[in-house]
Enzyme design. Structure first.
Site, PDB file in Angstrom:
ATOM      1  CB  CYS A   1      69.645  -1.141 -19.540  1.00 20.43           C
ATOM      2  SG  CYS A   1      69.672  -0.324 -20.716  1.00 20.43           S
TER       3      CYS A   1
ATOM      4  CG  HIS B   1      67.425  -5.354 -23.554  1.00 15.46           C
ATOM      5  ND1 HIS B   1      66.550  -5.370 -22.335  1.00 15.46           N
ATOM      6  CD2 HIS B   1      67.776  -4.043 -23.726  1.00 15.46           C
ATOM      7  CE1 HIS B   1      66.912  -4.121 -21.827  1.00 15.46           C
ATOM      8  NE2 HIS B   1      68.199  -4.004 -22.955  1.00 15.46           N
ATOM      9  CD  GLU B   2      70.636  -4.396 -26.631  1.00 18.86           C
ATOM     10  OE1 GLU B   2      69.992  -3.386 -27.125  1.00 18.86           O
ATOM     11  OE2 GLU B   2      70.558  -4.908 -25.648  1.00 18.86           O
TER      12      GLU B   2
ATOM     13  CG  HIS C   1      66.980   0.075 -25.901  1.00 18.45           C
ATOM     14  ND1 HIS C   1      66.889   1.115 -25.051  1.00 18.45           N
ATOM     15  CD2 HIS C   1      67.986  -1.548 -25.489  1.00 18.45           C
ATOM     16  CE1 HIS C   1      67.901   0.754 -24.595  1.00 18.45           C
ATOM     17  NE2 HIS C   1      68.019  -0.115 -24.345  1.00 18.45           N
TER      18      HIS C   1
END
Length: 137
Positions: free
Chosen positions: A85, A127-128, A131
């Site tokens: 990341c 993944h985002e 976040h």
């Protein structure tokens, strides 16, 4: 406008709030920042540029996309992998992902869309969205 990246894990761990039409420029800044880092980064969430809104940008095989308020509505094909990341120091970390996902989101016009993604693009989106949910690998 290209923004400075946030590296503070406490800030990155804050769950993002829903985006609105007032956040359209945040989406543009996020895309500009992703493009500026395209050699080392394939996706970003708004908290990576200091804004706790549910906005992500990613590279979908050369097509750059911004999603507002993305939510995974289905997933299949669980697998283990390692990811890095841009906001986190250190090397890749182990994580669990899904090979195929279906995502509900709003586009740049804030119209609701649903789309399916597979492979690496699906992994980037997961993944985002993590976040946005304050989840770090």
């Amino acid at each position: 406008m290209v923004k400075e990246l946030v590296h503070d894990p406490l800030f990155l761990g804050i769950k993002s709030k829903d985006a609105s039409k007032d956040d359209i420029l945040v989406g543009r800044d996020l895309l500009d920042t992703l493009m500026a880092h395209r050699e080392t980064c394939v996706g970003m969430a708004a908290n990576m540029i200091g804004v706790t809104k549910r906005i992500i940008a990613f590279n979908d095989n050369g097509r750059y996309t911004v999603m507002y308020n993305p939510e995974i509505v289905s997933k299949s094909g669980i697998f283990q992998t390692e990811e890095g990341c841009l906001s986190l120091l250190g090397g890749p970390r182990p994580t669990t992902r899904y090979k195929t996902i279906r995502v509900k989101y709003q586009d740049n016009s804030f119209s609701w869309k649903t789309a399916s993604y597979t492979g690496f693009t699906a992994q980037i989106i997961q993944h985002e969205i993590d976040h946005c949910n304050g989840i770090l690998i």
